[in-house]
Design a protein around this motif. Structure first.
Motif, mmCIF file in Angstrom:
data_model
loop_
_atom_site.group_PDB
_atom_site.id
_atom_site.type_symbol
_atom_site.label_atom_id
_atom_site.label_comp_id
_atom_site.label_asym_id
_atom_site.label_seq_id
_atom_site.Cartn_x
_atom_site.Cartn_y
_atom_site.Cartn_z
ATOM 1 N N THR A 197 -2.958 -3.146 -2.904
ATOM 2 C CA THR A 197 -2.992 -4.442 -3.625
ATOM 3 C C THR A 197 -3.418 -5.486 -2.447
ATOM 4 N N SER A 240 -3.422 4.088 -1.930
ATOM 5 C CA SER A 240 -3.590 2.834 -2.914
ATOM 6 C C SER A 240 -3.227 1.574 -2.337
ATOM 7 N N THR A 257 -5.001 -4.531 -7.736
ATOM 8 C CA THR A 257 -4.842 -3.352 -7.201
ATOM 9 C C THR A 257 -5.728 -2.360 -7.607
ATOM 10 N N SER A 305 -5.718 2.192 -7.436
ATOM 11 C CA SER A 305 -4.728 3.221 -7.524
ATOM 12 C C SER A 305 -5.157 4.288 -8.392
ATOM 13 N N TRP A 341 -11.001 6.123 0.619
ATOM 14 C CA TRP A 341 -10.484 4.712 0.452
ATOM 15 C C TRP A 341 -11.451 3.905 1.233
ATOM 16 N N SER A 383 0.946 -1.226 0.077
ATOM 17 C CA SER A 383 -0.194 0.004 0.185
ATOM 18 C C SER A 383 0.934 1.219 0.002
ATOM 19 N N GLU A 384 0.121 2.159 -0.333
ATOM 20 C CA GLU A 384 0.782 3.793 -0.118
ATOM 21 C C GLU A 384 -0.313 4.367 0.537
#
Length: 259
Positions: free
Chosen positions: A195, A193, A185, A187, A139, A77-78
């Motif tokens: 997966t 973002s 994923t 994003s 999110w 993740s970011e």
């Protein structure tokens, strides 16, 4: 003792009935039953159930303990440095029977849902992050475990969904799924973002977006899983003022039974 003609007929009839009863063939048919529900919350600062960054971080950790790689941020993740808004919920669903009305129970405080009830639990969160002037990204996460030890029968998780419908904003962008090697994923080219794992029995994975004033975004997974499955989604909103949106979470499970 000598039987009268009437008694003899009665006796014979009883013997005949017993003989016929012994020849009855019982047939068992297996039927697939599906149980599905959803819950919608209207969320704005006046609701009072919003989590701050520290509380949401604790929730993320607890969901990682519960669901492993299928937690809020998946396997990779970011994540943004700070959260602007976050809500969480637990949805419990059960089948309607003659002795039990069934249905669903949900709360923005997951601990309010009976932790010992033999129901399928669905955990979910929505968190928003400010990425620029009047720009926010949401999110979405939802997960369930169809192999939870509390359940009294074997079931398969069949559907998970998450939806945001804006009440005072515009859907400026949203991410579609990118699938590869048992993972998906989501994003928009930056945080947030992530997966997340996909079970091999996944049948569908799709998003829908209405990019208009007071538009909406939804993500849905469909399949047949006798264990853990999660789902993520991300959208970008353009708005001024406070957040104001509907948040909907849905789920379904199925099982075979004899009828």
């Amino acid at each position: 003792m000598k039987l009268s003609r009437r008694d003899a007929l009665r006796a014979g009839g009883g013997l005949l009935a017993a003989g016929l009863a012994g020849c009855i063939e019982q047939r068992v048919t297996r039927r697939e039953t599906r149980v599905e529900t959803s819950t919608t919350w209207a969320l704005n600062p006046g609701v009072g159930a919003e989590l701050d960054g520290a509380a949401f971080g604790d929730y993320v950790d607890s969901m990682s303990d519960r669901y492993g790689d299928s937690g809020v941020w998946g396997t990779e993740s970011e994540t943004p440095d700070t959260v602007d808004t976050a809500y969480v919920q637990r949805l419990a669903l059960s089948r309607e029977t003659p002795a039990d009305p069934g249905g669903s129970e949900s709360s923005l405080n997951p601990d309010d849902v009976d932790p010992d009830a033999p129901l399928l639990y669905v955990d979910a969160s929505v968190s928003a992050y400010e990425i620029g002037e009047n720009r926010y990204r949401y999110w979405l996460w939802v997960a369930a475990d169809a192999a939870d030890d509390r359940l009294v029968r074997d079931i398969d998780l069949a559907m998970l969904s998450a939806n945001v419908e804006l009440r005072d904003g515009t859907v400026a962008d949203s991410a579609q799924f990118s699938r590869s090697d048992g993972e998906a994923t989501v994003s928009l080219g930056g945080a947030p973002s992530a997966t997340f794992p996909l079970n091999e029995t996944t049948e569908s994975l799709e998003t829908n977006s209405d990019r208009s004033r007071n538009g909406a975004f939804s993500a849905e997974w469909g399949g047949s899983v006798d264990g853990v499955q999660s789902l993520n989604g991300v959208l970008e909103e353009s708005r001024t003022g406070d957040h104001d949106f509907f948040w909907t979470v849905g789920a379904a499970y199925q099982f075979d039974e004899n009828v």
